[in-house]
Design a protein around this motif. Sequence first.
Motif, short mmCIF file in Angstrom:
data_model
loop_
_atom_site.label_atom_id
_atom_site.label_comp_id
_atom_site.label_asym_id
_atom_site.label_seq_id
_atom_site.Cartn_x
_atom_site.Cartn_y
_atom_site.Cartn_z
N GLY A 78 10.54 -4.68 -2.82
CA GLY A 78 9.17 -4.66 -3.33
C GLY A 78 8.30 -5.67 -2.62
O GLY A 78 7.16 -5.40 -2.25
N PHE A 79 8.84 -6.90 -2.41
CA PHE A 79 8.08 -7.92 -1.70
C PHE A 79 7.79 -7.49 -0.27
O PHE A 79 6.72 -7.76 0.26
N PHE A 119 7.16 -4.68 0.89
CA PHE A 119 6.15 -3.63 0.95
C PHE A 119 4.84 -4.03 0.27
O PHE A 119 3.94 -3.22 0.15
N THR A 120 4.75 -5.27 -0.21
CA THR A 120 3.61 -5.68 -1.02
C THR A 120 2.86 -6.83 -0.37
O THR A 120 3.46 -7.80 0.09
N ASP A 121 1.53 -6.71 -0.34
CA ASP A 121 0.69 -7.80 0.12
C ASP A 121 0.69 -8.89 -0.95
O ASP A 121 0.31 -8.63 -2.10
N THR A 122 1.11 -10.08 -0.60
CA THR A 122 1.32 -11.12 -1.61
C THR A 122 0.02 -11.59 -2.25
O THR A 122 0.05 -12.06 -3.39
N GLY A 131 -1.56 -7.88 -4.08
CA GLY A 131 -0.62 -7.04 -4.82
C GLY A 131 -0.66 -5.59 -4.40
O GLY A 131 0.08 -4.76 -4.94
N LEU A 132 -1.49 -5.25 -3.40
CA LEU A 132 -1.56 -3.89 -2.89
C LEU A 132 -0.42 -3.66 -1.89
O LEU A 132 0.18 -4.60 -1.39
N PRO A 133 -0.11 -2.40 -1.59
CA PRO A 133 0.83 -2.13 -0.50
C PRO A 133 0.35 -2.78 0.80
O PRO A 133 -0.86 -2.89 1.05
N ASN A 134 1.30 -3.22 1.62
CA ASN A 134 0.94 -3.88 2.87
C ASN A 134 0.99 -2.91 4.05
O ASN A 134 1.23 -1.71 3.89
N PHE A 148 4.17 -0.73 4.45
CA PHE A 148 4.28 0.37 3.51
C PHE A 148 3.28 1.48 3.85
O PHE A 148 3.61 2.68 3.81
N GLY A 200 -4.07 0.33 0.76
CA GLY A 200 -3.34 -0.88 1.11
C GLY A 200 -4.22 -1.85 1.88
O GLY A 200 -5.32 -1.51 2.32
#
Length: 341
Positions: free
Chosen positions: A172-173, A175-178, A181-184, A187, A250
């Motif tokens: 999950g991390f 694929f996630t923009d820290t 919280g959107l997909p990076n 992803f 994203g």
Amino acid sequence: MSDALLGQISETVASAQTVEQLTRPLLTMLELVTGLESTYLTRIDETAGVQSILYARNSKVMQIPEGLSVPWGDTLCKRALDAGQPFTDDVAGCWGDSDAARALGICTYASTPVRMEDGSLFGTLCAASSEKRPITQEGRQVLLLFGTLIQQHIQRENLLEKLQRANRELEGFSFTDTLTGLPNRRFIFQELGRLFSLAQREGRRVTVAFIDLDGFKQINDTYGHETGDAFLIEVGRRLAAGMRGSDLLGRLGGDEFVLAGLGPAQGQDSELTVAAMRRRLAALVEGHYDLPCCAMDYPGASLGIISADPRQTTVDQALQDADAAMYLEKRQRREARAQPA
């Protein structure tokens, strides 16, 4: 302990994938070795004060049902642990105050605790009978051995579950923009391939929009990076709130976002879809922002929006086209601002 029994134990331990797959054969073997008609594994919740029967084997008259829950303080298991007496063939004489034992008709009882590495009590492995029966030294050894095997398997299963959970969190991390919280980017690029494949199967186009937040550097320079971060988070929230269910949104990085979705069917006018997305995105991004340390009116972003035919355009080419369209608009907006009033 006979070679045949050791062979059965070894085969069971090697093949069991779950605690249940290990426990049920062991309960059968425990009955054969001890001669006690009911064998069962319990789960103890000391906080709630409850003991439950997880798995049970009943071969004669006495029935100890799976799922049965009784008050922990009334059980033979607690009495045996407190007294340090794991076996008796006179339950009525030894612990006649146990309502649960009396209701189940237990006369002979043997148990061993199943504890975790930290010493916490998971439950007990038990054998019981409605008749007065002795338990041999081999029976006691097998009871202790089986309790240890179940304990080790539970710990192994718990460790595996923790590792799987950790892997899911790491995925999950990854694929996630820290920040938002959107997909990076990773992803988005992966899912765009699936979106293009779906559009090709359904005979539709794909609308791809690049969003570049004009003046973002000035926001950072004027109000600080914390305000800039808060602004990016709020832009991401507004874009997410305005998405359709099938859209893909994203953050590519910095002040750039991407939004993609299924477009019109092949042969239909795609310009109307592009124009509608432009209006939608402009309305979402432009306007007043109440940020933690300041309020500001944001004039809007540069938008590069294209309608791609998945039969003729690759994902990479569509992204390049949207990026080029975005930079073209960015240059046009900059030139317009530079014109004298």
